[in-house]
Write a protein that holds these residues in place. Structure first.
Motif, PDB file in Angstrom:
ATOM      1  N   HIS A 199      22.868  36.267  17.169  1.00 44.64           N
ATOM      2  CA  HIS A 199      23.040  37.694  17.453  1.00 44.64           C
ATOM      3  C   HIS A 199      22.348  38.575  16.414  1.00 44.64           C
ATOM      4  CE1 HIS A 199      25.880  37.016  20.781  1.00 44.64           C
ATOM      5  NE2 HIS A 199      26.208  35.940  20.079  1.00 44.64           N
ATOM      6  N   GLY A 200      22.132  38.017  15.225  1.00 44.52           N
ATOM      7  CA  GLY A 200      21.448  38.781  14.186  1.00 44.52           C
ATOM      8  C   GLY A 200      19.995  39.063  14.504  1.00 44.52           C
ATOM      9  N   PHE A 201      19.434  38.255  15.383  1.00 43.67           N
ATOM     10  CA  PHE A 201      18.015  38.372  15.720  1.00 43.67           C
ATOM     11  C   PHE A 201      17.769  39.447  16.778  1.00 43.67           C
ATOM     12  CE2 PHE A 201      13.929  36.307  17.264  1.00 43.67           C
ATOM     13  CZ  PHE A 201      13.278  36.327  16.043  1.00 43.67           C
ATOM     14  N   PRO A 254      -5.459  32.883  19.522  1.00 45.89           N
ATOM     15  CA  PRO A 254      -5.843  34.277  19.798  1.00 45.89           C
ATOM     16  C   PRO A 254      -4.786  35.066  20.575  1.00 45.89           C
ATOM     17  CG  PRO A 254      -7.632  32.759  20.362  1.00 45.89           C
ATOM     18  CD  PRO A 254      -6.413  31.926  20.128  1.00 45.89           C
ATOM     19  N   THR A 255      -3.848  34.393  21.229  1.00 43.72           N
ATOM     20  CA  THR A 255      -2.831  35.121  22.002  1.00 43.72           C
ATOM     21  C   THR A 255      -1.617  35.493  21.151  1.00 43.72           C
ATOM     22  OG1 THR A 255      -1.637  33.106  22.647  1.00 43.72           O
ATOM     23  CG2 THR A 255      -3.412  33.834  24.120  1.00 43.72           C
ATOM     24  N   ASN A 256      -1.582  35.043  19.903  1.00 44.66           N
ATOM     25  CA  ASN A 256      -0.355  35.166  19.125  1.00 44.66           C
ATOM     26  C   ASN A 256       0.017  36.616  18.799  1.00 44.66           C
ATOM     27  OD1 ASN A 256       1.852  33.890  17.699  1.00 44.66           O
ATOM     28  ND2 ASN A 256       0.848  34.573  15.829  1.00 44.66           N
ATOM     29  N   ALA A 257      -0.894  37.340  18.157  1.00 42.20           N
ATOM     30  CA  ALA A 257      -0.594  38.729  17.798  1.00 42.20           C
ATOM     31  C   ALA A 257      -0.523  39.635  19.026  1.00 42.20           C
ATOM     32  CB  ALA A 257      -1.617  39.236  16.782  1.00 42.20           C
ATOM     33  N   PRO A 258      -1.481  39.534  19.959  1.00 39.08           N
ATOM     34  CA  PRO A 258      -1.356  40.374  21.164  1.00 39.08           C
ATOM     35  C   PRO A 258      -0.068  40.090  21.939  1.00 39.08           C
ATOM     36  CG  PRO A 258      -3.549  39.391  21.032  1.00 39.08           C
ATOM     37  CD  PRO A 258      -2.742  38.756  19.951  1.00 39.08           C
ATOM     38  N   GLY A 259       0.352  38.829  21.982  1.00 32.80           N
ATOM     39  CA  GLY A 259       1.595  38.486  22.679  1.00 32.80           C
ATOM     40  C   GLY A 259       2.803  39.126  22.026  1.00 32.80           C
ATOM     41  N   ASP A 260       2.773  39.208  20.703  1.00 32.69           N
ATOM     42  CA  ASP A 260       3.861  39.864  19.972  1.00 32.69           C
ATOM     43  C   ASP A 260       3.863  41.360  20.251  1.00 32.69           C
ATOM     44  OD1 ASP A 260       5.901  39.976  17.730  1.00 32.69           O
ATOM     45  OD2 ASP A 260       4.356  41.276  16.896  1.00 32.69           O
ATOM     46  N   GLU A 261       2.692  41.940  20.249  1.00 35.32           N
ATOM     47  CA  GLU A 261       2.543  43.382  20.485  1.00 35.32           C
ATOM     48  C   GLU A 261       3.005  43.744  21.902  1.00 35.32           C
ATOM     49  OE1 GLU A 261       1.344  45.735  18.460  1.00 35.32           O
ATOM     50  OE2 GLU A 261       1.081  47.382  19.880  1.00 35.32           O
ATOM     51  N   GLU A 262       2.580  42.946  22.870  1.00 28.25           N
ATOM     52  CA  GLU A 262       2.889  43.266  24.267  1.00 28.25           C
ATOM     53  C   GLU A 262       4.320  42.880  24.625  1.00 28.25           C
ATOM     54  OE1 GLU A 262       0.161  41.530  27.079  1.00 28.25           O
ATOM     55  OE2 GLU A 262       1.488  41.983  28.773  1.00 28.25           O
ATOM     56  N   GLY A 263       4.750  41.713  24.187  1.00 29.69           N
ATOM     57  CA  GLY A 263       6.075  41.222  24.536  1.00 29.69           C
ATOM     58  C   GLY A 263       6.178  40.825  25.997  1.00 29.69           C
ATOM     59  N   CYS A 264       7.367  40.393  26.394  1.00 30.37           N
ATOM     60  CA  CYS A 264       7.614  40.059  27.792  1.00 30.37           C
ATOM     61  C   CYS A 264       8.104  41.301  28.535  1.00 30.37           C
ATOM     62  CB  CYS A 264       8.659  38.954  27.895  1.00 30.37           C
ATOM     63  SG  CYS A 264       8.046  37.369  27.315  1.00 30.37           S
ATOM     64  N   HIS A 265       7.870  41.340  29.819  1.00 31.81           N
ATOM     65  CA  HIS A 265       8.345  42.473  30.615  1.00 31.81           C
ATOM     66  C   HIS A 265       9.366  42.005  31.642  1.00 31.81           C
ATOM     67  CE1 HIS A 265       5.654  45.415  28.936  1.00 31.81           C
ATOM     68  NE2 HIS A 265       4.752  44.449  28.896  1.00 31.81           N
ATOM     69  N   TYR A 266      10.420  42.776  31.753  1.00 39.74           N
ATOM     70  CA  TYR A 266      11.457  42.470  32.734  1.00 39.74           C
ATOM     71  C   TYR A 266      11.384  43.485  33.855  1.00 39.74           C
ATOM     72  CZ  TYR A 266      16.032  41.792  34.843  1.00 39.74           C
ATOM     73  OH  TYR A 266      17.045  41.548  35.738  1.00 39.74           O
ATOM     74  N   GLU A 309      16.149  39.886  26.035  1.00 43.68           N
ATOM     75  CA  GLU A 309      16.562  40.445  24.747  1.00 43.68           C
ATOM     76  C   GLU A 309      15.390  41.114  24.048  1.00 43.68           C
ATOM     77  OE1 GLU A 309      19.647  40.496  23.989  1.00 43.68           O
ATOM     78  OE2 GLU A 309      20.564  38.822  25.062  1.00 43.68           O
ATOM     79  N   HIS A 310      15.719  42.136  23.309  1.00 49.37           N
ATOM     80  CA  HIS A 310      14.786  42.876  22.471  1.00 49.37           C
ATOM     81  C   HIS A 310      14.980  42.298  21.065  1.00 49.37           C
ATOM     82  CE1 HIS A 310      13.743  47.185  20.822  1.00 49.37           C
ATOM     83  NE2 HIS A 310      12.710  46.380  20.778  1.00 49.37           N
ATOM     84  N   LYS A 311      14.001  41.540  20.589  1.00 47.36           N
ATOM     85  CA  LYS A 311      14.230  40.706  19.412  1.00 47.36           C
ATOM     86  C   LYS A 311      13.369  41.088  18.211  1.00 47.36           C
ATOM     87  CE  LYS A 311      13.162  36.757  21.344  1.00 47.36           C
ATOM     88  NZ  LYS A 311      12.509  37.215  22.572  1.00 47.36           N
ATOM     89  N   MET A 312      13.801  40.626  17.049  1.00 46.75           N
ATOM     90  CA  MET A 312      13.063  40.829  15.805  1.00 46.75           C
ATOM     91  C   MET A 312      11.685  40.165  15.854  1.00 46.75           C
ATOM     92  SD  MET A 312      14.275  39.544  12.050  1.00 46.75           S
ATOM     93  CE  MET A 312      13.477  40.100  10.538  1.00 46.75           C
ATOM     94  N   ILE A 330       9.438  36.423  17.800  1.00 41.77           N
ATOM     95  CA  ILE A 330       9.102  35.615  18.995  1.00 41.77           C
ATOM     96  C   ILE A 330       9.216  36.475  20.259  1.00 41.77           C
ATOM     97  CG2 ILE A 330       9.515  33.297  18.060  1.00 41.77           C
ATOM     98  CD1 ILE A 330      12.222  33.272  19.580  1.00 41.77           C
ATOM     99  N   ARG A 331       8.492  37.580  20.226  1.00 41.13           N
ATOM    100  CA  ARG A 331       8.610  38.564  21.309  1.00 41.13           C
ATOM    101  C   ARG A 331       7.869  38.149  22.577  1.00 41.13           C
ATOM    102  NH1 ARG A 331       7.883  43.936  17.627  1.00 41.13           N
ATOM    103  NH2 ARG A 331       9.933  43.856  16.645  1.00 41.13           N
ATOM    104  N   GLY A 332       6.974  37.176  22.435  1.00 35.66           N
ATOM    105  CA  GLY A 332       6.305  36.683  23.636  1.00 35.66           C
ATOM    106  C   GLY A 332       7.145  35.647  24.362  1.00 35.66           C
ATOM    107  N   SER A 333       8.245  35.253  23.744  1.00 38.62           N
ATOM    108  CA  SER A 333       9.156  34.300  24.373  1.00 38.62           C
ATOM    109  C   SER A 333      10.235  35.072  25.122  1.00 38.62           C
ATOM    110  CB  SER A 333       9.796  33.419  23.295  1.00 38.62           C
ATOM    111  OG  SER A 333      10.892  32.718  23.815  1.00 38.62           O
ATOM    112  N   ALA A 334      10.421  34.737  26.396  1.00 41.01           N
ATOM    113  CA  ALA A 334      11.428  35.425  27.207  1.00 41.01           C
ATOM    114  C   ALA A 334      12.810  34.855  26.891  1.00 41.01           C
ATOM    115  CB  ALA A 334      11.111  35.253  28.681  1.00 41.01           C
ATOM    116  N   THR A 335      13.621  35.628  26.208  1.00 41.07           N
ATOM    117  CA  THR A 335      14.983  35.221  25.890  1.00 41.07           C
ATOM    118  C   THR A 335      15.889  35.937  26.878  1.00 41.07           C
ATOM    119  OG1 THR A 335      14.360  35.083  23.561  1.00 41.07           O
ATOM    120  CG2 THR A 335      16.718  35.111  24.075  1.00 41.07           C
ATOM    121  N   CYS A 336      16.417  35.174  27.832  1.00 40.72           N
ATOM    122  CA  CYS A 336      17.031  35.806  29.001  1.00 40.72           C
ATOM    123  C   CYS A 336      18.557  35.724  28.995  1.00 40.72           C
ATOM    124  CB  CYS A 336      16.533  35.129  30.273  1.00 40.72           C
ATOM    125  SG  CYS A 336      14.742  35.184  30.444  1.00 40.72           S
TER     126      CYS A 336
END
Lengths: 591, 591
Positions: free
Chosen positions: A421-423, B56-68, B257-260, B262-268
């Protein structure tokens, strides 16, 4: 959302019970009225402002961030920042410690540091705007002409204008000797300033009607390196004779940085294009002038570490109390609930006590250092002022370097208590981790602090500050040699103080034969010194409990934290000693 | 932007020179073809995929994130993720270590771990999608019926479908015994699954045509607590008889989730509303079934620590080499340049060597553990398999707990090398710090790993894994007792191994008289054990240099890192020993 309650009890305990601030302050020149009652009332008021006005803007300000308008080259701060600054200005906080002749309240610096902690806990990003103003005020007060003080200082003290410090350039960070911004003589004794500065906090914003930039630049005849740097006043809007805001000066924010944290703070690229500026202080002495403000600035950044760690710790304690998960190792403690809370887990208490020991220990260290700034400025006699000045110079790199590094660990542990939850951004604790990450970098990285401590404060100044400090520690150990409550602490503290002195001597000799040994040892020496310093303050906390009027639960928590610190954290000195002794041979060249 | 170069040289050194993987693997059942040449070729290919497609997808993936998409309750991954997954699937990577009968390549697990490191360095967020599939594959292979394997496992192995593990619920995190999701009998032997799961990585996305959820839930007659949990297969799209994708099942992502990090990973958040599911494995044995996958999952998260730290370290080394600032303490090293680079500063080398020692030490530990999984599965005889299994069980909490914590320190130091520039998003290093922050939390927090190590692997299993490991360390020390190159290491390592055994005995006795002592010591015991474990591997690295065909510069860097580790990092055992010995009395109740 995160909670925040101003830790007034602990501030009072540190100030009055441990450090005897009332006795010390009322003896100083101009200190007659600086009683505990007055200080208490100011702290209460600051706590209210922080809890009610600043703290609620912290997470939304991070979410929203600052906005840069490319067309107008202006910066807008997040919702609520402007209103908060207005209340801050109206409350007279901008001039709390400034001289009365410029509209300030001339209250002690130690009170300024204590209130700054509260504001920074409320919203670190927001607090950077007044903090930069404070730096500018000190520069103007110390180095400005009477006219300059009248024109520029007064409106900042009143909270109408704000200030900045423009040092860093793309190629000149830790090494300001590399800076290139030029100052060429202009009309009527003014200068035309041209160059690009980066990482300028509060470089542009919408909180105040004018911004006074203090800019480091080179005069045409300047020698190369750090001895050719001068300081200039460059207002955003030129100031008319009567002190009113006139035409726009040619200094603009060219962009704001997209940062890991402190996103409500406008970190600007500032472009100076023949902007009108005025020399402040002597030509080529700008760096020295900037360094006269460094103690205050670095102490404030140390306080940022305390402020972030305090709020993170409050929230992780609260989470550990509320979150029900698993059972105690020795059987259910809350059998009527679906699970026990996290507090029953010894490992969670370890994380909480680590935070508490560092937070409250840091608070004592920082307030002690702040008290030295008051004594340095207004001590009864020269000997007292001199000693305070030397103690302060010695403690600043520890206060900045150690406390900001401990804040990394504390905010990390606070987040860890939350588990997954901290993340999650909405839970708020991850912001403290992100915000904290800047404080070991700006106002001199930890490596710079370490080099300052070992290179300048120990070697160049022949360890006079350390001698004062060890003298104090020795006197304290002697005074409490037979005190039963202090028995577990005096022995280890005395032994470490002795070791510290001896280790320093040996290290100094090694550095004399090879200057590279300084860099090989400095950061570990900073930590080593810092942990012993905190041990001294924790022992003083225990010693202060007898006379303290705090409640029993408060006192027990102090005893627990002190015991925890000595048993489980202080042994870190051993590994740092080993690293110090390992020397430069363990750090061979990297190609 | 950050660079990334697959560290193939160091992987090869660890695998072949230090661990003798070729000899070990070719002796295993079915291991005839697992030669160095084959493994090398696979690593090369994985490195290419990571460097060219994932990194090459690492930083752009973090910037864009997943979309719900709220209307359709679907998740879209960042640009490039889908294409990368397609290449991954086409390359056969999804089935690299899976059995040939299900379409896999049956290559060794240790190779799977080595390639996983490369993919995770390339883009950790992206790598979580195949990682969760891998977990689901293991579950299906170990616990599924032949039909279930045929229907669900094959398409995942082929990279057409992906999998998830649905464990956590809002009230049930570390304590899965509290979970509430229900499974009620439905038509044709199916079950109707109802409940809400949170923190479900890869719970929904657009990378594959179907998602197979493995869900923990309670049958109607289930006993309370962790003994009443069963595991179910719940496909996103129901599967027709012929294996084709049919109608939509009633399981949907309710939010991400809106996370600190691993923003390209969909945490559902996953909502199951009478979703059709099928029991896998025995009723009420779901938790045990889930635990059979735990070693692999935890090892993979340990590898995430290595992967992030490796890339951060590469970038901080590069920055230190490129950035010109200040001069060396012993005079200019690059007098023709405006300043020396950061590498001339011993304190910067300290930060770099700290990273190198932890990164390369962790790599040896993780690959060694991975090798045990191969021996456990395919060892020549039962005794060998048994020993590998016990060693592995013992090492997993260290590999996960220690390496993920060291990754916090490594990424932090990497950022610190950048100074203020590290705090700027565009420079990329701050993402590693944010991404790393999850890995000490998921798949069991560090506290959970520590309790597993001390409570289960040491106490319940009577320390059999530790005995095997200490036996190995002892044999190594004996073998190299007179080896000149190892002289500085064998003494300290032998002494610490002895101390480790003794400390463990004493601690076990103390815990027997008070179970709370377990929680008071566990995390420090994990660190203590971990640092000694890394010391063993660093000593083995030095021992392996003689026969290695690596270049001289590589060998010298290894010697330097080993010496640095023993002199400056290994002394940390002392403070952890002190904390272990301090015991439960230093962790009193917190109200």
């Amino acid at each position: 959302m995160t909670l925040y309650k101003a830790p007034l009890d602990d501030q009072r305990f540190a100030l009055f019970d441990v450090l005897g601030a009332e006795t010390a302050l009322t003896k100083l020149q101009g200190g007659d009225g600086h009683t505990r009652d007055l200080l208490d009332a100011v702290l209460e008021e600051a706590g209210r402002l922080s809890e009610q006005v600043l703290a609620p803007t912290n997470a939304p300000g991070d979410e929203e961030g600052c906005h840069y308008d490319k067309a107008n080259r202006t910066v807008t701060t997040p919702k609520g920042f402007k209103e908060a600054f207005k209340q801050f200005a109206e409350g007279g906080w901008a001039g709390l410690t400034m001289a009365e002749e410029f509209g300030g309240q001339a209250l002690p610096s130690v009170l300024g540091v204590a209130t700054t902690e509260l504001f920074q806990s409320g919203n670190l990003s927001w607090s950077l705007y007044p903090l930069l103003s404070e730096g500018a005020c000190h520069a103007l007060e110390l180095h400005g002409t009477e006219d300059q003080k009248h024109i520029y200082l007064k409106p900042i003290v009143a909270g109408q204008w704000t200030g900045t410090m423009c040092l860093t350039e793309p190629q000149a960070g830790s090494d300001l000797g590399l800076l290139k911004t030029r100052a060429e003589p202009g009309a009527n004794g003014s200068y035309k300033i041209t160059g690009t500065k980066i990482f300028i906090s509060a470089g542009d914003h919408d909180l105040a009607e004018n911004i006074i930039h203090l800019v480091l630049a080179r005069l045409p005849d300047a020698p190369a390196g750090s001895r050719g740097i001068s300081m200039f006043i460059v207002p955003k809007f030129k100031v008319n004779g009567a002190g009113s805001v006139g035409e726009r000066n040619n200094v603009y924010a060219g962009a704001i940085e997209h940062k890991m944290g402190i996103r409500g703070s406008a970190t600007c690229v500032m472009n100076f294009d023949e902007a009108e500026g005025f020399l402040i202080g002597q030509p080529h002495k700008g760096l020295a002038a900037m360094f006269t403000m460094m103690n205050a600035a670095r102490l404030s950044v140390g306080v940022q570490g305390l402020a972030l760690a305090e709020r993170a710790w409050q929230n992780s304690l609260n989470y550990a109390r509320e979150r029900l998960q698993s059972r105690s190792l020795s059987g259910a403690k809350f059998p009527d609930k679906p699970a026990d809370n996290l507090l029953v887990q010894p490992d969670v208490r370890r994380m909480l006590l680590t935070q508490r020991a560092f937070v409250e220990g840091s608070r004592m260290l920082l307030l002690y250092a702040a008290l030295q700034t008051d004594i340095e400025a207004r001590g009864a006699d020269e000997a007292q002022r001199q000693k305070a000045s030397e103690l302060l110079a010695f403690l600043i790199p520890i206060a900045k370097g150690l406390v900001t590094e401990l804040a990394q660990e504390c905010t990390k542990e606070a987040l860890q208590v939350y588990g997954g939850h901290g993340f999650i951004v909405e839970n708020g604790v991850e912001q403290f981790v992100r915000d904290a990450r800047i404080i070991t970098l700006y106002e001199g990285t930890t490596g710079i602090q370490a080099a300052d401590l070992l290179g300048r404060k120990i070697l160049q100044l022949k360890g006079v500050g350390l001698q004062h400090f060890l003298g104090e520690v020795g006197a304290f150990c002697k005074q409490h040699a037979t005190d039963e409550a202090l028995k577990p602490y005096i022995g280890p503290l005395g032994a470490l103080a002795k070791e510290w002195g001896e280790l320093t001597m040996k290290l100094a000799q090694r550095i004399q034969s090879n200057p590279e040994e300084l860099g090989a040892a400095a950061t570990d020496y900073l930590y080593y010194s810092g942990y012993i310093t905190l041990a001294y303050f924790w022992a003083r906390a225990v010693a202060a409990l007898g006379q303290s009027t705090q409640q029993q639960a408060f006192k027990q928590a102090k005893r627990d934290a002190a015991a925890f610190y000595f048993a489980r954290l202080l042994p870190r000195t051993h590994m740092h000693k080993a690293a110090i002794e390992a020397g430069i041979d363990t750090l061979p060249a990297i190609a």
